[in-house]
Design a protein around this motif. Sequence first.
Motif, PDB file in Angstrom:
ATOM      1  N   TRP A   1       0.813  -1.213   0.000  1.00  0.00           N
ATOM      2  CA  TRP A   1       0.000   0.000   0.000  1.00  0.00           C
ATOM      3  C   TRP A   1       0.842   1.256   0.000  1.00  0.00           C
ATOM      4  CZ3 TRP A   1      -1.481  -3.257   4.345  1.00  0.00           C
ATOM      5  CH2 TRP A   1      -0.729  -3.034   5.485  1.00  0.00           C
ATOM      6  N   ASP A   2       0.188   2.366  -0.171  1.00  0.00           N
ATOM      7  CA  ASP A   2       0.734   3.727  -0.207  1.00  0.00           C
ATOM      8  C   ASP A   2       1.722   3.944  -1.352  1.00  0.00           C
ATOM      9  OD1 ASP A   2       0.530   6.321   0.629  1.00  0.00           O
ATOM     10  OD2 ASP A   2       2.009   6.147   2.226  1.00  0.00           O
ATOM     11  N   ASN A   3       1.551   3.178  -2.436  1.00  0.00           N
ATOM     12  CA  ASN A   3       2.280   3.403  -3.690  1.00  0.00           C
ATOM     13  C   ASN A   3       3.781   3.623  -3.530  1.00  0.00           C
ATOM     14  OD1 ASN A   3      -0.127   3.210  -5.197  1.00  0.00           O
ATOM     15  ND2 ASN A   3      -0.635   5.304  -4.607  1.00  0.00           N
ATOM     16  N   GLY A   4       4.420   2.819  -2.707  1.00  0.00           N
ATOM     17  CA  GLY A   4       5.862   2.903  -2.560  1.00  0.00           C
ATOM     18  C   GLY A   4       6.352   4.070  -1.734  1.00  0.00           C
ATOM     19  N   LYS A   5       5.457   4.739  -1.020  1.00  0.00           N
ATOM     20  CA  LYS A   5       5.849   5.861  -0.160  1.00  0.00           C
ATOM     21  C   LYS A   5       6.182   5.361   1.240  1.00  0.00           C
ATOM     22  CE  LYS A   5       2.724   9.140  -2.393  1.00  0.00           C
ATOM     23  NZ  LYS A   5       1.550   9.988  -2.141  1.00  0.00           N
ATOM     24  N   MET A   6       6.921   6.167   1.965  1.00  0.00           N
ATOM     25  CA  MET A   6       7.232   5.843   3.358  1.00  0.00           C
ATOM     26  C   MET A   6       5.957   5.961   4.190  1.00  0.00           C
ATOM     27  SD  MET A   6      10.459   5.100   3.676  1.00  0.00           S
ATOM     28  CE  MET A   6      11.011   5.455   5.320  1.00  0.00           C
ATOM     29  N   SER A   7       5.722   4.944   5.019  1.00  0.00           N
ATOM     30  CA  SER A   7       4.557   4.947   5.901  1.00  0.00           C
ATOM     31  C   SER A   7       4.887   4.129   7.144  1.00  0.00           C
ATOM     32  CB  SER A   7       3.338   4.364   5.183  1.00  0.00           C
ATOM     33  OG  SER A   7       3.547   2.992   4.895  1.00  0.00           O
ATOM     34  N   ARG A   8       3.992   4.212   8.102  1.00  0.00           N
ATOM     35  CA  ARG A   8       4.105   3.372   9.293  1.00  0.00           C
ATOM     36  C   ARG A   8       2.709   2.928   9.694  1.00  0.00           C
ATOM     37  NH1 ARG A   8       5.667   7.614  14.105  1.00  0.00           N
ATOM     38  NH2 ARG A   8       3.897   9.007  13.822  1.00  0.00           N
TER      39      ARG A   8
END
Length: 187
Positions: free
Chosen positions: A171-178
Amino acid sequence: MSMFEKMRKYRKIMLIMSFAGAVSMSSLSSIHAQEVSIPELPKKVDPDLKKNIVGVWELVSYKVQDKETGKLIDAMGAHPRGRVIFTPDGWVAFNLEGSDRQPAKDDADRAHLMKTLVAYIGRYRVEGNQWVTSVQTAWAPEWVGTEQRRNIVVKGNEADVLTPWRIMPNWDNGKMSRSIIRFKRVN
């Protein structure tokens, strides 16, 4: 700015909930707009964490925070389900599913189902207020052979989990997330 300073900065985030009967970081049971707290990392190490983590835990809520925008992503839907099991001898089995999963009819459906799943098994150890899993098998092959760290705070029969910032494969299209996760102990 350190990760801990950023976590404090984003400690309180407004989240519009589109479902009734939601369970959040508070004890409210029917909410449409609610404040979700990012679990605060304790300043002191919990000396009983290794003992208190053992058992079967049921998923209560699962939210994903985008690092760039600070917005919460409802990656697993309104009613995700799942369990995490910690054994006294150091094994962890982690299986979480998104809401409303239906049997796949074709390859496109199967690919979509993978985006609403997080599952892995491995040996774990406790370091400070984290559990660290040496992943032996996982839904995402790139996790096999890695160590996954999770900050955890256990209060009675509830456990709040905060992952480090990372790029998730689903998820989140390859962006940094937590991920911000709450579990309750299954008796």
